[in-house]
Design a protein around this motif. Structure first.
Motif, PDB file in Angstrom:
ATOM      1  N   LYS A 112       0.840  -1.177   0.000  1.00  0.00           N
ATOM      2  CA  LYS A 112       0.000   0.000   0.000  1.00  0.00           C
ATOM      3  C   LYS A 112       0.887   1.243   0.000  1.00  0.00           C
ATOM      4  O   LYS A 112       1.820   1.339   0.777  1.00  0.00           O
ATOM      5  CB  LYS A 112      -0.887  -0.020   1.244  1.00  0.00           C
ATOM      6  N   HIS A 113       0.615   2.161  -0.875  1.00  0.00           N
ATOM      7  CA  HIS A 113       1.384   3.392  -0.913  1.00  0.00           C
ATOM      8  C   HIS A 113       0.450   4.537  -1.267  1.00  0.00           C
ATOM      9  O   HIS A 113      -0.667   4.341  -1.733  1.00  0.00           O
ATOM     10  CB  HIS A 113       2.551   3.309  -1.903  1.00  0.00           C
ATOM     11  N   THR A 114       0.912   5.738  -1.035  1.00  0.00           N
ATOM     12  CA  THR A 114       0.078   6.895  -1.322  1.00  0.00           C
ATOM     13  C   THR A 114       0.133   7.212  -2.802  1.00  0.00           C
ATOM     14  O   THR A 114       1.110   6.922  -3.488  1.00  0.00           O
ATOM     15  CB  THR A 114       0.566   8.115  -0.524  1.00  0.00           C
ATOM     16  N   ASN A 115      -0.914   7.808  -3.301  1.00  0.00           N
ATOM     17  CA  ASN A 115      -0.965   8.191  -4.713  1.00  0.00           C
ATOM     18  C   ASN A 115      -0.281   9.538  -4.885  1.00  0.00           C
ATOM     19  O   ASN A 115      -0.834  10.578  -4.553  1.00  0.00           O
ATOM     20  CB  ASN A 115      -2.417   8.283  -5.193  1.00  0.00           C
ATOM     21  N   THR A 116       0.930   9.506  -5.388  1.00  0.00           N
ATOM     22  CA  THR A 116       1.653  10.737  -5.660  1.00  0.00           C
ATOM     23  C   THR A 116       1.773  10.905  -7.153  1.00  0.00           C
ATOM     24  O   THR A 116       2.097   9.971  -7.875  1.00  0.00           O
ATOM     25  CB  THR A 116       3.062  10.704  -5.036  1.00  0.00           C
ATOM     26  N   THR A 117       1.462  12.083  -7.609  1.00  0.00           N
ATOM     27  CA  THR A 117       1.579  12.360  -9.036  1.00  0.00           C
ATOM     28  C   THR A 117       2.897  13.051  -9.294  1.00  0.00           C
ATOM     29  O   THR A 117       3.398  13.803  -8.459  1.00  0.00           O
ATOM     30  CB  THR A 117       0.425  13.251  -9.520  1.00  0.00           C
ATOM     31  N   CYS A 118       3.436  12.790 -10.436  1.00  0.00           N
ATOM     32  CA  CYS A 118       4.726  13.364 -10.801  1.00  0.00           C
ATOM     33  C   CYS A 118       4.465  14.613 -11.641  1.00  0.00           C
ATOM     34  O   CYS A 118       4.004  14.529 -12.782  1.00  0.00           O
ATOM     35  CB  CYS A 118       5.554  12.337 -11.581  1.00  0.00           C
ATOM     36  N   ASP A 119       4.749  15.767 -11.081  1.00  0.00           N
ATOM     37  CA  ASP A 119       4.574  17.029 -11.786  1.00  0.00           C
ATOM     38  C   ASP A 119       5.905  17.399 -12.416  1.00  0.00           C
ATOM     39  O   ASP A 119       6.891  17.626 -11.726  1.00  0.00           O
ATOM     40  CB  ASP A 119       4.109  18.110 -10.813  1.00  0.00           C
ATOM     41  N   LEU A 120       5.943  17.437 -13.731  1.00  0.00           N
ATOM     42  CA  LEU A 120       7.202  17.691 -14.426  1.00  0.00           C
ATOM     43  C   LEU A 120       7.601  19.158 -14.395  1.00  0.00           C
ATOM     44  O   LEU A 120       8.719  19.488 -14.770  1.00  0.00           O
ATOM     45  CB  LEU A 120       7.100  17.201 -15.870  1.00  0.00           C
ATOM     46  N   ARG A 121       6.718  20.032 -13.957  1.00  0.00           N
ATOM     47  CA  ARG A 121       7.060  21.457 -13.895  1.00  0.00           C
ATOM     48  C   ARG A 121       7.884  21.776 -12.668  1.00  0.00           C
ATOM     49  O   ARG A 121       8.616  22.761 -12.657  1.00  0.00           O
ATOM     50  CB  ARG A 121       5.784  22.294 -13.881  1.00  0.00           C
ATOM     51  N   ARG A 122       7.774  20.955 -11.649  1.00  0.00           N
ATOM     52  CA  ARG A 122       8.530  21.215 -10.424  1.00  0.00           C
ATOM     53  C   ARG A 122       9.965  20.724 -10.575  1.00  0.00           C
ATOM     54  O   ARG A 122      10.228  19.773 -11.287  1.00  0.00           O
ATOM     55  CB  ARG A 122       7.897  20.517  -9.240  1.00  0.00           C
ATOM     56  N   LYS A 123      10.841  21.359  -9.878  1.00  0.00           N
ATOM     57  CA  LYS A 123      12.243  20.931  -9.856  1.00  0.00           C
ATOM     58  C   LYS A 123      12.427  19.968  -8.685  1.00  0.00           C
ATOM     59  O   LYS A 123      12.756  20.357  -7.574  1.00  0.00           O
ATOM     60  CB  LYS A 123      13.187  22.126  -9.691  1.00  0.00           C
ATOM     61  N   THR A 124      12.177  18.694  -8.933  1.00  0.00           N
ATOM     62  CA  THR A 124      12.304  17.699  -7.876  1.00  0.00           C
ATOM     63  C   THR A 124      13.308  16.639  -8.301  1.00  0.00           C
ATOM     64  O   THR A 124      13.679  16.532  -9.471  1.00  0.00           O
ATOM     65  CB  THR A 124      10.960  17.021  -7.597  1.00  0.00           C
TER      66      THR A 124
END
Length: 62
Positions: free
Chosen positions: A3-15
């Motif tokens: 089980k994991h949290t639903n995290t979306t990958c936002d390509l606009r952020r500098k991560t």
């Protein structure tokens, strides 16, 4: 199950590239591990059985 949290990958952020791969609240059940172990054991034993079987030319004298 895992089980994991639903995290979306936002390509606009500098991560970092590792941020979407970080799973939170990982809970691996013992039954999941046993299923994986049994499947890998059956696969290994089937490979060993095929590799240890005598060739057809060896059994031609029988």
């Amino acid at each position: 199950m895992i089980k994991h949290t639903n995290t979306t990958c936002d390509l606009r952020r500098k991560t970092s590239i590792m941020d979407p791969m970080n799973f939170h609240n990982i809970r691996i059940d013992f039954k999941d591990c046993m299923v994986i172990f049994v499947v890998l054991t059956v696969l290994l034993l089937s490979i060993l059985a095929v590799s240890a079987a005598p060739g057809p030319e060896m059994m031609s004298w029988v």
